[in-house]
Design a protein around this motif. Structure first.
Motif, mmCIF file in Angstrom:
data_model
loop_
_atom_site.group_PDB
_atom_site.id
_atom_site.type_symbol
_atom_site.label_atom_id
_atom_site.label_comp_id
_atom_site.label_asym_id
_atom_site.label_seq_id
_atom_site.Cartn_x
_atom_site.Cartn_y
_atom_site.Cartn_z
ATOM 1 N N UNK A 1 0.718 -1.297 -0.106
ATOM 2 C CA UNK A 1 -0.054 -0.011 0.071
ATOM 3 C C UNK A 1 0.821 1.263 0.049
ATOM 4 N N UNK A 2 2.201 1.136 0.071
ATOM 5 C CA UNK A 2 2.990 2.381 0.111
ATOM 6 C C UNK A 2 2.573 3.258 1.430
ATOM 7 N N UNK A 3 2.554 2.825 2.598
ATOM 8 C CA UNK A 3 2.257 3.530 3.796
ATOM 9 C C UNK A 3 3.198 3.271 4.747
ATOM 10 N N UNK A 4 3.363 4.179 6.033
ATOM 11 C CA UNK A 4 4.052 3.972 6.917
ATOM 12 C C UNK A 4 3.311 4.269 8.156
ATOM 13 N N UNK A 5 3.687 3.469 9.103
ATOM 14 C CA UNK A 5 3.062 3.756 10.500
ATOM 15 C C UNK A 5 4.192 4.632 11.329
ATOM 16 N N UNK A 6 3.680 5.634 11.854
ATOM 17 C CA UNK A 6 4.363 6.779 12.419
ATOM 18 C C UNK A 6 4.073 6.962 14.144
ATOM 19 N N UNK A 7 4.949 7.171 14.902
ATOM 20 C CA UNK A 7 4.803 7.724 16.186
ATOM 21 C C UNK A 7 5.524 8.854 16.624
ATOM 22 N N UNK A 8 4.986 9.759 17.128
ATOM 23 C CA UNK A 8 5.768 10.876 17.411
ATOM 24 C C UNK A 8 6.572 10.868 18.629
ATOM 25 N N UNK A 9 7.896 11.366 18.447
ATOM 26 C CA UNK A 9 9.028 11.059 18.979
ATOM 27 C C UNK A 9 8.720 11.616 20.553
ATOM 28 N N UNK A 10 8.307 12.760 20.723
ATOM 29 C CA UNK A 10 7.919 13.556 21.878
ATOM 30 C C UNK A 10 6.695 13.349 22.225
ATOM 31 N N UNK A 11 6.083 13.129 23.528
ATOM 32 C CA UNK A 11 4.643 13.113 23.992
ATOM 33 C C UNK A 11 4.171 14.384 24.171
ATOM 34 N N UNK A 12 2.801 14.526 24.173
ATOM 35 C CA UNK A 12 2.207 15.784 24.169
ATOM 36 C C UNK A 12 2.117 16.163 25.766
ATOM 37 N N UNK A 13 1.444 17.302 26.064
ATOM 38 C CA UNK A 13 1.442 17.852 27.229
ATOM 39 C C UNK A 13 0.669 16.809 28.423
ATOM 40 N N UNK A 14 -0.157 15.898 27.848
ATOM 41 C CA UNK A 14 -0.656 14.853 28.634
ATOM 42 C C UNK A 14 0.286 13.572 28.682
ATOM 43 N N UNK A 15 1.447 13.651 28.162
ATOM 44 C CA UNK A 15 2.236 12.429 28.249
ATOM 45 C C UNK A 15 1.927 11.763 27.262
ATOM 46 N N UNK A 16 1.248 11.731 26.321
ATOM 47 C CA UNK A 16 0.636 10.864 25.229
ATOM 48 C C UNK A 16 1.703 11.218 23.966
ATOM 49 N N UNK A 17 1.634 9.819 23.268
ATOM 50 C CA UNK A 17 2.112 9.947 21.836
ATOM 51 C C UNK A 17 1.306 9.831 20.653
ATOM 52 N N UNK A 18 1.505 10.515 19.785
ATOM 53 C CA UNK A 18 0.373 10.515 18.721
ATOM 54 C C UNK A 18 0.946 9.341 17.719
ATOM 55 N N UNK A 19 0.002 8.982 17.377
ATOM 56 C CA UNK A 19 0.015 7.568 15.997
ATOM 57 C C UNK A 19 -0.642 7.809 14.888
ATOM 58 N N UNK A 20 0.156 7.618 13.659
ATOM 59 C CA UNK A 20 -0.751 8.023 12.601
ATOM 60 C C UNK A 20 -0.345 6.936 11.380
#
Length: 276
Positions: free
Chosen positions: A64-83
């Protein structure tokens, strides 16, 4: 290794640095070229990625030519974003880095590859390590006109050896002597008049071009990637091998060598003054 054997490099420590990879749109557009652990940042904004946010590749789908990503730094609530992003949507809008091991010591020449305002380091700065605190992994670096600074190797990942650099990184700087490597087979599309001009106009004393095929290079650098008025008098390929129009004092040579003797990085060129 030769510098180490001669005792010019000492008090070495191992660390990791971020090295730029997948630097063109074609490579960035195929998921097969990415590896887990690679990090990327977009400065334009792309679907599934926030501007100026660093992401790590945690998975890929080559079909599908897609990548799964995770934010290196967490947000202010300590959570990482995924996309999940399509490579076709981010190609040409990102910088991609891969973590590699390096060994630095007193006597090594380094260059900064990413600006770190907090540490007072600016992209493309070049310096000499004059002392190394092996226990704390802190290098004392003389950046010349930019002063002497303490560089924490535990935190500073945007740095690398300063003995060579890519054509792109060399824009805007001056070096006494330049040895530029041009690969006419695997890097032909990058060998334009503009790139030749950039590589061969960094010198203040002498420039030498080294290539695997002199005649091919002369033809390839006859191409213009865009209109540059200062290069109008270099439009004929045969003129390129005669002299460097940037400085009437400097004669440029094109030498043939074996392909295996070329530097390993595409577009890389080395300054003898820096290397020795």
């Amino acid at each position: 290794n030769k510098l180490k054997d001669e005792g010019l490099i000492k008090d070495e420590v191992k660390t990791t640095v971020n090295v730029g990879v997948l630097k063109d749109n074609i490579k960035q557009s195929s998921a097969s070229n990415y590896e887990k652990g690679m990090k990327m940042t977009t400065f334009e904004g792309a679907k599934g990625m926030k501007k100026n946010t660093e992401y790590e590749v945690i998975g890929k789908d080559e079909v599908k030519n897609t990548l799964k990503l995770k934010s290196v730094e967490p947000d202010k609530d300590g959570k990482h974003s995924f996309s999940t992003v399509k490579t076709s949507n981010i190609a040409g809008k990102i910088t991609v880095n891969k973590e590699e091991e390096r060994t630095f010591g007193e006597g090594d020449k380094i260059r900064i590859t990413a600006t770190d305002k907090g540490a007072g380091l600016t992209n493309s700065d070049q310096g000499l390590i004059t002392a190394m605190d092996k226990e704390n992994k802190v290098a004392t670096v003389d950046f010349g006109e930019n002063g002497v600074k303490q560089v924490d190797l535990n935190k500073t990942k945007g740095m690398d050896y300063g003995y060579s650099m890519t054509n792109h990184s060399a824009q805007g700087i001056s070096i006494e002597r330049v040895v530029a490597s041009f690969d006419t087979k695997d890097n032909a599309q990058m060998n334009t008049m503009n790139s030749f001009y950039v590589a061969m106009s960094r010198q203040t004393a002498q420039s030498v071009a080294i290539t695997d095929d002199k005649e091919k290079l002369i033809k390839q650098v006859g191409k213009e990637a865009s209109n540059v008025s200062s290069l109008d008098d270099l439009k004929k390929p045969d003129e390129v091998k005669i002299e460097n129009k940037v400085s009437d004092k400097v004669a440029n040579e094109i030498k043939e060598i074996k392909k295996d003797d070329l530097p390993k990085r595409e577009g890389e060129f080395v300054s003898p003054k820096q290397a020795f």
